[in-house]
Design a protein around this motif. Structure first.
Motif, PDB file in Angstrom:
ATOM      1  N   CYS A 162      30.179  -2.878  -3.462  1.00 34.97           N
ATOM      2  CA  CYS A 162      31.018  -2.341  -4.535  1.00 34.97           C
ATOM      3  C   CYS A 162      30.310  -1.164  -5.189  1.00 34.97           C
ATOM      4  O   CYS A 162      30.908  -0.113  -5.388  1.00 34.97           O
ATOM      5  N   HIS A 218      35.600  -9.557 -14.006  1.00 33.88           N
ATOM      6  CA  HIS A 218      34.575  -9.955 -13.033  1.00 33.88           C
ATOM      7  C   HIS A 218      33.289  -9.168 -13.213  1.00 33.88           C
ATOM      8  O   HIS A 218      33.286  -8.061 -13.750  1.00 33.88           O
ATOM      9  N   HIS A 251      31.149  -7.013 -12.313  1.00 34.74           N
ATOM     10  CA  HIS A 251      30.712  -5.749 -11.734  1.00 34.74           C
ATOM     11  C   HIS A 251      30.611  -4.737 -12.873  1.00 34.74           C
ATOM     12  O   HIS A 251      31.367  -4.821 -13.862  1.00 34.74           O
ATOM     13  N   ASP A 307      31.531  -1.732 -13.410  1.00 29.80           N
ATOM     14  CA  ASP A 307      32.678  -0.934 -13.855  1.00 29.80           C
ATOM     15  C   ASP A 307      33.625  -1.732 -14.754  1.00 29.80           C
ATOM     16  O   ASP A 307      34.572  -1.171 -15.302  1.00 29.80           O
ATOM     17  N   HIS A 308      33.370  -3.025 -14.902  1.00 29.92           N
ATOM     18  CA  HIS A 308      34.213  -3.852 -15.785  1.00 29.92           C
ATOM     19  C   HIS A 308      33.454  -4.491 -16.944  1.00 29.92           C
ATOM     20  O   HIS A 308      34.022  -4.698 -18.010  1.00 29.92           O
ATOM     21  N   HIS A 355      36.053 -11.848  -4.796  1.00 28.49           N
ATOM     22  CA  HIS A 355      35.494 -10.509  -5.071  1.00 28.49           C
ATOM     23  C   HIS A 355      34.138 -10.656  -5.759  1.00 28.49           C
ATOM     24  O   HIS A 355      33.189  -9.947  -5.452  1.00 28.49           O
TER      25      HIS A 355
END
Ligand SMILES: [Zn+2]
Length: 305
Positions: free
Chosen positions: A12, A129, A131, A133-134, A196
């Protein structure tokens, strides 16, 4: 188990870097998301690369505020053009879902204020989730507001590894599948929908708008990695079943492209019925993700369960 997580995360992150340069250029290290298999869902063709490019947009898209707007009831959009962030307001303060990258926190703060709310009223931070970017901005939002950060147990190790500027990732409450988070009369339910990431979470709540009650689903990414392991095959199979069964009138997502946010917002501005109330499109993203998952599995020579 650890290996899978590392693979997913690095895939990712590498992909993010690539898309950051250009959606179709080759990354400096490792493999770009492949341009196969190709699938067609409801007349649209997708590859893993095109889905990631659609989700992330350009670096500018990732960091530029999308016009903040009311989605429905007490739910407001405060994210960027491609990375979503939602403010759920209540009489006892607000809940923020997805802080995105730490550098976006001032962007989100400005959007919250533009809507007439106080950033300091945020009492709870949730995420879709683990990662960057979140959820990379969780520590900074907590620092600025004193909010409680709550996270799904299965995502805790990945969150703890996320330390922007060396800051430890705050986790004030560990959640489990089916747990409820309540503030000022609004209750969000956490549904574990892994694949994911190990603790990827789909949030649901009811929103009241113009005298009616609507089921809102804050969908999380169901994007499969390039290489599926027995563990994430099992996780995805379970997650697709869960997401398909959730009641839904309004589908949201961790990337705006998952629910055609930009097109729906354009229709919102032109007046008429609320375009976000769209039960017919609620499961389209899950359909795209599941079709891709099965195509990747078939390419791997795996049995299609
Ligand atoms: Zn992700």
């Amino acid at each position: 188990m650890k290996r899978t997580l590392t693979l997913n995360l690095s895939t990712c992150l590498i992909a993010v870097v690539i898309v950051g340069i250009s959606p179709h250029t080759v990354q400096a290290q490792g493999q770009p998301p492949p341009d196969h298999p190709s699938i067609t869902v409801r007349g649209q063709t997708y590859t893993p690369r095109s889905i990631l490019a659609r989700n992330m947009g350009t670096p500018e898209d990732q960091s530029t505020a999308f016009p903040p707007h009311k989605v429905i009831g007490n739910i407001y959009y405060v994210g960027t053009r491609t990375l979503t962030s939602y403010l759920v307001t209540t009489p006892q303060g607000a809940i923020l879902i997805n802080t995105t990258y730490e550098r976006n926190v001032p962007v989100i703060q400005k959007s919250v204020e533009q809507l007439g709310f106080k950033f300091s009223d945020i009492k709870i931070v949730l995420g879709n989730h683990a990662h960057g970017d979140h959820q990379e901005g969780d520590a900074l939002v907590k620092q600025l507001t004193g909010a409680q950060v709550m996270a799904m147990a299965e995502d805790v190790p990945a969150l703890q590894a996320m330390k922007p500027g060396g800051k430890a990732h705050p986790i004030d409450r560990i959640l489990h599948d089916g747990d409820q988070v309540t503030l000022g009369g609004t209750t969000l339910v956490a549904h574990l929908t892994p694949g994911h990431t190990r603790g990827a979470t789909t949030w649901t709540m009811k929103a009241e708008d113009a005298g009616k009650t609507y089921d809102v689903m804050f969908g999380c990414s169901l994007r499969a990695p390039d290489k599926l392991t027995p563990q994430n095959i099992e996780e995805f199979n379970r997650s697709f079943m869960i997401v398909r069964a959730l009641p839904c009138d309004v589908q949201l997502g961790d990337h705006g492209a998952q629910y055609n946010m930009q097109a729906k917002y354009a229709r919102l501005r032109s007046g008429g019925p609320n375009p976000f109330i769209d039960p017919g499109s609620c499961k389209v993203e899950a359909e795209i993700a599941e079709t891709m998952f099965r195509a990747i599995l078939a390419e791997q020579g795996g049995r299609q369960p």
